[in-house]
Write a protein that holds these residues in place. Structure first.
Motif, short mmCIF file in Angstrom:
data_model
loop_
_atom_site.label_atom_id
_atom_site.label_comp_id
_atom_site.label_asym_id
_atom_site.label_seq_id
_atom_site.Cartn_x
_atom_site.Cartn_y
_atom_site.Cartn_z
N ARG A 1 8.71 7.51 -11.53
CA ARG A 1 8.58 6.52 -10.46
C ARG A 1 7.69 7.04 -9.34
N ALA A 2 7.74 8.34 -9.09
CA ALA A 2 6.82 8.92 -8.12
C ALA A 2 5.39 8.86 -8.66
N THR B 1 4.01 -0.32 -0.65
CA THR B 1 3.52 1.01 -0.29
C THR B 1 2.02 1.17 -0.45
N MET C 1 15.59 1.42 -5.56
CA MET C 1 14.55 1.03 -4.60
C MET C 1 13.30 0.64 -5.39
N ARG C 2 12.89 -0.62 -5.25
CA ARG C 2 11.67 -1.07 -5.94
C ARG C 2 10.47 -0.77 -5.05
N ALA C 3 9.55 0.00 -5.58
CA ALA C 3 8.36 0.37 -4.81
C ALA C 3 7.16 -0.36 -5.40
N VAL C 4 6.60 -1.26 -4.63
CA VAL C 4 5.46 -2.06 -5.08
C VAL C 4 4.19 -1.44 -4.49
N LEU C 5 3.40 -0.83 -5.34
CA LEU C 5 2.17 -0.17 -4.88
C LEU C 5 1.10 -1.22 -4.59
N LEU D 1 11.65 8.67 -4.67
CA LEU D 1 11.86 7.41 -5.41
C LEU D 1 12.60 7.65 -6.72
N ASP D 2 12.37 8.79 -7.34
CA ASP D 2 13.04 9.04 -8.61
C ASP D 2 14.53 9.25 -8.45
N HIS E 1 6.87 13.07 0.25
CA HIS E 1 8.30 13.27 -0.01
C HIS E 1 9.06 11.96 -0.15
N THR F 1 16.30 7.58 -6.26
CA THR F 1 16.87 6.31 -5.77
C THR F 1 16.29 5.17 -6.60
N PRO F 2 16.70 5.10 -7.86
CA PRO F 2 16.02 4.17 -8.78
C PRO F 2 16.23 2.69 -8.45
N VAL G 1 7.67 9.43 -1.57
CA VAL G 1 7.31 9.09 -2.95
C VAL G 1 8.17 9.89 -3.93
N ALA G 2 8.28 11.19 -3.67
CA ALA G 2 9.05 12.04 -4.59
C ALA G 2 10.50 11.60 -4.65
#
Lengths: 555, 555
Positions: free
Chosen positions: B465-466, A22, A41-45, A35-36, A30, A38-39, A32-33
């Protein structure tokens, strides 16, 4: 019923897409919001969109399933385009999610407004702008399905902010995977007959393997065919993922330099394409042909990228009666540890000396990495990921993505100094994710390949102002400081002993490490002429090919 | 008769384009080789195409004539797109040269093949693919002419390698500059009458100045109109180039936050656009309007971007009989030197305390730079260059280009940490060119603006997470090491005294310097509510506007 963004993430997860790379902005808040909620889902900034897209490519090459991206509007897509181009050429699955202004906002030509769909079409097999929350889940499921192919493709979903924040969405069930067909029997029979006849008449035949034909089961089938008929196994210049090393059928990759590739191909009478395209020169040169298939050589296509490559090879094995043929396998071999002042060749040698079983090697070293395939040919089994689309600035993020996909395998990224500077921000995400990537930067203080290319295009006596365009030494880049500035441990070495020790240390530690390898410029006229013997000695080229190449490179 | 590339460079030089920002590849080698034959063409090498395009924008803003870029194929264009988008929105002239494969090579779908023209159309007013050497000179002359406008535009010339290397080209003479027309008399008379009547009836009127209306002669004419009728001078949110400081008519810039801008605009009955677009919200927010022109306010357009803005303003001055009106001028004022622990506000205060006469200020500090306009309003005359298109990652290269255009003026780039990391490679080119740029990086270890935006889009209680998606502190970025790694001297400060001393030192020295300003996150609910008073105190907002804004921001 839920918000669009939440339904989107749930649909992705249900379809097996559990990682996104990301770089969000306001229109993606939204997502981003959500993500909490749907834990899993790994979000790699990432700090730059080109890192996100390149990492999604590397992830898909190793995971064999897509990651998602999250990019901010048309400009974020623009920043990610070069590595989406590479992903497209790699034929990997990738779900490319691009935020867009809310539907009612887009007509106002606000500062960030741009034509996202047009830019996306360049690199996407499928582009859709989501219209409303109620249909967003189905859009996402279709995007994943299209991305998975075969062949793998970039599917771009443009997500207006109001669709993302709107209510009334539901997750959609994943679509069943497509079942590709193998080559039909008549095609297989015709190719088998052509190869048999040509071999019987002493003709020179080869398979050119690309795409998924460079993975293990396909390689073994290709090896049986080679053993049965005595034909050569050629590989495309820049493979998406080549499984290689001791115990596997070795493949002779076509050279990047068309002068060399045309020698490798000279005299062939039958060339069978297996998930590969007809051989072409990477660039055009004055007075040189761009198509490299020799005159008089018949081209066959055994399997196209959207077909079942492995089943097609198995069918050809059967048609040739080669089921019991024993493929030639690469014997184990490692070069000795190099000594003395560091050079690009010694770096490659040290890599061959130490490469661990199961390693993932990302090669974006351009000129410096020329001898890497030779020195690692007999190393323990490993994967090689190459720059498929030629858009330089991919190696580090490809390694990041591969490490995220395979946290238990060491990843080694070999990158030129010029290439590394396009998207060096990948290092920060490596540190953030504690990715086990060892980045080796060949610092020859030049766009080395352009010095070579300037000669190849016919500019024989470049002046100082032209040469200054390839000079990365004023000021010198200090990759140790650059890496440490992004939280990655780093060291600089200029002897072979120090490099070998640093590499051994880095491979043994968790987390990212960077080694700046200070090397002289890789290419000179002399080295270019010696290259055929080196490649021959390393088992990368049959003797007649090496001889012909040497004649061609002689002044 | 000469080679295509040489004819191209000579045509550029004859048309006054003597600077190009480059990142060449193999297909651009003949352009590079031709540099030695055209020694008056300054070629500024960059490590990333986004630096080249952003620098060409900054150059044009200050030089008032285009620079050229040199990008490598579609992927190089992709890397440059975001800042070309910003340049397009800035309406600056820019000759965007993109190399392409040789004509006969493009059909083969080689790895680097992509659809350049389609991607270019997104950001270009004019796109042409050169067809042959004989017509290349004319293509280049037309590109320069189109770029110059008015308004300034991005003209993209796609240059196939064989057109570049082919013989039979001649330089073409420059085209005569276009002469824009002023607003016609009837339009001017109608606007004059509307303003006069509204003023007489106690209506609230304003001019909204953008583009070239924010340069000195136009500002003075606008100031006469304001003095004559008692109307307000508003400025667009993100100006291409605003001349400001002591002795100039001050302009009240519209706020980035729509909540604030709508308060600034509330109650207006007549709004006259002068090289500006109707006010809109930057992003869309749930339940909020995107168009900000208040109900009941009549919009007028005095001058469009392709018209003679100054002459149109002069005509309105004449129609109002305001030739002798005395514009209100900004009195000289500097804040005192700040003291204590460093904050974003204190950085802005120190800048106001020290800003030298003639400085060029590039503002990409997002949240941190909120108070910069107030603290520098009464500083000696200076130029402000803003992020026109919202594609973050522009400030450093804008400063590089401005410094190349104006080697005798100090350039101050104020950039957020997140923004700086998109295209930090600009630092290397600053060092290479010995550009006098002082880069101040606000390091608050966050995408500060996104923390704010997440609240604004309605996500009231973001989870960990957000929030992690805006956190740039794990690992922390060390901008001193990053700058030094690219040959730029740098220091880190966390007190106001140290910052002020470092800034004074950096401004006094030639060449590039970087100051990492460690600051806490700029925005909190409390600070947001105090903002109206600060802006009022700094003369940036009339008292009634500040009062209304405070009511709006109260919980």
């Amino acid at each position: 019923m839920t918000q669009g963004a939440t339904a989107m993430l749930r649909t992705l997860l249900d379809a097996g897409v559990d990682t996104c790379f990301t770089n969000p902005g306001t229109s993606e808040m939204h997502f981003v919001a959500a993500l909490d909620a749907t834990p899993t889902m790994r979000a790699v900034l990432t700090l730059f969109e080109g890192v996100a897209t390149g990492a999604a490519d590397g992830y898909a090459r190793m995971a064999d399933r897509p990651a998602a991206t999250l990019l901010h509007l048309g400009c974020g897509l623009g920043n990610g385009l070069a590595n989406l181009h590479n992903a497209r050429k790699a034929r990997v699955p990738l779900v490319n999610i691009v935020g867009e202004h809310a539907t009612h906002h887009a007509a106002l030509d606000t500062p960030l407004q741009s034509d996202i769909a047009t830019a996306a079409r360049n690199i996407s097999a499928w582009v859709r702008t989501a219209q409303q929350p109620a249909t967003l889940g189905a859009d996402v499921a279709e995007a994943v399905s299209v991305a998975q192919g075969p062949p793998g493709q970039v599917a771009t979903l443009i997500l207006p902010a109001d669709v993302s924040w709107g209510e009334g969405a539901s997750p959609a069930a994943p679509r069943p995977p497509a079942t590709p067909a193998p080559a039909d029997a008549a095609r297989v029979a015709a190719i088998a007959q052509a190869l048999r006849e040509a071999s019987a008449q002493g003709g020179r035949c080869a398979l050119l393997l690309g795409g998924r034909a460079l993975r293990e089961p396909a390689l073994r089938e290709a090896g049986r065919i080679a053993a049965q008929l005595g034909l050569r196994l050629l590989g495309e210049v820049f493979p998406t993922r080549l499984t290689r090393g001791a115990g596997l059928p070795p493949v002779e990759r076509l050279a990047y330099l068309a002068e060399m590739a045309s020698v490798q191909l000279a005299g062939l009478t039958q060339l069978v394409l297996v998930d590969a395209r007809p051989p072409v020169s990477f660039f055009a040169y004055p007075g040189q042909p761009s198509e490299l298939t020799p005159d008089g050589c018949t081209l066959h296509t055994l399997a196209a990228p959207d077909e079942d490559v492995l089943a097609s090879l198995s069918a050809l094995v059967a048609a040739l009666g080669a089921q019991a043929a024993v493929p030639a396998l690469q014997p184990p071999w490692r070069p000795s540890a190099p000594r003395g002042k560091l050079t690009a060749e010694k770096v490659c040698k040290a890599v061959g000396h130490l490469l661990p079983e199961g390693a993932i090697v990302v090669d974006e070293a351009q000129t410096s990495g020329t001898l890497l395939p030779g020195f690692t040919a007999g190393a323990p089994r490993h994967e090689l990921l190459a720059l498929t689309g030629g858009a330089i600035g991919q190696g580090l993020q490809l390694a990041l993505g591969a490490a995220v996909a395979c946290p238990d395998r060491p990843v080694l990224a070999l990158v030129g100094d010029g290439a590394a500077m396009y998207t060096l921000q990948a290092l920060w995400s490596m540190a953030r994710e504690r990715a086990h990537v060892v980045s080796v930067i060949f610092n020859n203080r030049a766009y080395g390949i352009l010095n070579l290319e300037l000669q190849r295009v016919g500019a024989q006596r470049p002046g100082p102002r032209a040469l200054a365009q390839f000079d990365l030494g004023q000021p010198a880049l200090d990759f140790v400081q650059l890496a440490q500035g992004m939280g990655v441990s780093a060291c600089r070495v200029d002897t072979a002993e120090a490099f070998t020790a640093a590499l051994a240390r880095a491979l043994a530690q968790p987390g990212p490490q960077l080694i700046e390898a200070v090397v002289p410029s890789a290419f000179s006229g002399l080295k270019l002429r010696v290259l055929p013997w080196l490649l021959r000695a390393l088992g990368q080229m049959p003797l007649p090919v090496a001889r012909a190449l040497k004649r061609k490179l002689a002044p």
